[in-house]
Scaffold this motif. Structure first.
Motif, mmCIF file in Angstrom:
data_model
loop_
_atom_site.group_PDB
_atom_site.id
_atom_site.type_symbol
_atom_site.label_atom_id
_atom_site.label_comp_id
_atom_site.label_asym_id
_atom_site.label_seq_id
_atom_site.Cartn_x
_atom_site.Cartn_y
_atom_site.Cartn_z
ATOM 1 N N PHE A 167 0.812 -1.213 0.000
ATOM 2 C CA PHE A 167 0.000 0.000 0.000
ATOM 3 C C PHE A 167 0.847 1.265 0.000
ATOM 4 O O PHE A 167 0.392 2.312 -0.480
ATOM 5 N N THR A 168 2.062 1.203 0.526
ATOM 6 C CA THR A 168 2.939 2.368 0.429
ATOM 7 C C THR A 168 3.445 2.567 -0.990
ATOM 8 O O THR A 168 3.887 3.663 -1.345
ATOM 9 N N SER A 218 1.517 1.590 -4.024
ATOM 10 C CA SER A 218 0.382 2.088 -4.796
ATOM 11 C C SER A 218 -0.881 1.393 -4.321
ATOM 12 O O SER A 218 -0.827 0.371 -3.628
ATOM 13 N N LEU A 219 -2.021 1.927 -4.739
ATOM 14 C CA LEU A 219 -3.306 1.338 -4.356
ATOM 15 C C LEU A 219 -3.482 -0.048 -4.960
ATOM 16 O O LEU A 219 -3.912 -0.988 -4.272
ATOM 17 N N THR A 220 -3.136 -0.188 -6.245
ATOM 18 C CA THR A 220 -3.337 -1.487 -6.891
ATOM 19 C C THR A 220 -2.420 -2.554 -6.312
ATOM 20 O O THR A 220 -2.814 -3.718 -6.196
ATOM 21 N N GLY A 227 -1.445 -2.675 -3.227
ATOM 22 C CA GLY A 227 -2.044 -3.037 -1.944
ATOM 23 C C GLY A 227 -3.257 -3.926 -2.111
ATOM 24 O O GLY A 227 -3.422 -4.910 -1.376
ATOM 25 N N VAL A 228 -4.109 -3.592 -3.076
ATOM 26 C CA VAL A 228 -5.303 -4.403 -3.316
ATOM 27 C C VAL A 228 -4.911 -5.809 -3.769
ATOM 28 O O VAL A 228 -5.465 -6.814 -3.300
ATOM 29 N N THR A 281 -3.447 -7.800 -0.850
ATOM 30 C CA THR A 281 -4.501 -8.097 0.128
ATOM 31 C C THR A 281 -5.399 -9.235 -0.360
ATOM 32 O O THR A 281 -5.758 -10.131 0.415
ATOM 33 N N GLU A 295 -4.413 -0.815 -13.662
ATOM 34 C CA GLU A 295 -4.008 -0.216 -12.398
ATOM 35 C C GLU A 295 -4.015 1.308 -12.448
ATOM 36 O O GLU A 295 -4.286 1.965 -11.434
ATOM 37 N N LYS A 320 -9.064 4.208 -8.934
ATOM 38 C CA LYS A 320 -8.929 5.330 -8.015
ATOM 39 C C LYS A 320 -10.000 5.254 -6.941
ATOM 40 O O LYS A 320 -11.052 4.671 -7.129
ATOM 41 N N ILE A 321 -9.670 5.829 -5.795
ATOM 42 C CA ILE A 321 -10.630 5.936 -4.690
ATOM 43 C C ILE A 321 -11.093 7.378 -4.609
ATOM 44 O O ILE A 321 -10.291 8.287 -4.440
#
Length: 280
Positions: A154-155, A157-159, A161-162, A165, A274, A278-279
């Motif tokens: 997650f540090t 990028s968002l993708t 981290g996803v 996870t 990726e 976006k959030i």
């Protein structure tokens, strides 16, 4: 469980090859580094995605070949290694006089499962307690590494981290259920098994907090990604996949493949799109 086992193999292997290894080797460039405007609607697929997809495809093809050839060569129920071991032990115990007549010694009607513990019941209990301790400690270390990997992802990028996870969730669900079952088999009380299973899971939060502070350094993050990729590949190809090569039925085989294909598809879509995730 068959679907989740397949999901675990698909997500772990794909995440390692599509996300973690490219990040560790520094060959994956994000939008701010490669000059491409990922948010403009243009889909940019980096070349390593196709190479990783070829590697994933080869693993899947060889898995199918081994499983299908095995199913075609055996018309009876799939034997397991445990069955072979039990047959061997049964023959040895029968030759030693530990057969059906051994009920007076407290062994039972069949001597196939006695092994070396026929005359050592106390040693069996000690080994089971030792097994429970090893499971708890090993699971705690494993969960700590998972938390470290999620934080580092997650540090980045968002993708990332996803993706990590999803991979962690898919392999942790069957893994934790399996550990819980083994703890119960060691004669541990249900309440104690729940407590120790949850206690070992809490180490993931320690890994998460440490990872959030350490993984801000790009070099440290690359090392974490490299170690995580190795862990994911090991779990997928040596711990889970061998159990899927000998399915007990065609239904299990189909459900396992559904899980594998879903896991691989999710990870590939995360790699391709990726820049558009976006959030808001």
């Amino acid at each position: 469980m068959a679907v989740f086992m397949g999901l675990a193999v698909g997500t772990l292997t794909s995440d390692a090859l599509l996300h973690l290894i490219p990040e560790a080797f520094g060959i994956h460039k994000h939008s701010e580094d490669d000059g491409h405007d990922h948010g403009s609607g243009e889909i940019v697929i980096e070349s390593f995605v196709w190479y990783a997809f070829a590697a994933i495809g080869s693993i899947y093809v060889f898995y199918l070949l081994e499983t299908i050839f095995g199913m075609a060569g055996h018309s009876h129920t799939w034997p397991s290694d445990d069955d072979d071991d039990e047959d061997k032990v049964g023959k040895e115990s029968t030759s030693n006089g530990v057969g059906k007549e051994s009920t007076s010694n407290g062994v039972g009607k069949e001597g196939t499962n006695v092994g070396n513990w026929v005359n050592e019941p106390k040693k069996k209990k000690k080994n089971l307690n030792h097994l429970a301790l090893m499971i708890i400690i090993g699971d705690g270390i494993h969960n700590f590494a998972d938390g470290l990997a999620i934080a580092a992802a997650f540090t980045q990028s968002l993708t990332e981290g996803v993706g990590v996870t999803i991979a962690v969730f898919c392999h942790e669900l069957p893994h934790e259920l399996g550990d819980f079952a083994v703890l119960l088999q060691t004669k541990m009380r249900f309440r104690n098994a729940v407590f120790w299973n949850m206690a070992s899971a809490l180490t993931s939060f320690a890994g998460l907090y440490i990872g959030l502070s350490v993984a801000t350094d790009p070099l440290a993050r690359q090392w974490i990604f490299a170690a995580t990729a190795g862990m994911f590949i090991y779990i997928a190809l040596t711990d889970i996949l061998p159990k899927l090569v000998h399915p007990p039925s065609m239904t299990i085989f189909i459900m396992t493949n559904v899980g594998i294909l879903i896991g691989v598809t999710v990870m590939i879509l995360l790699s391709i799109f990726e820049g558009h995730i976006k959030i808001t």
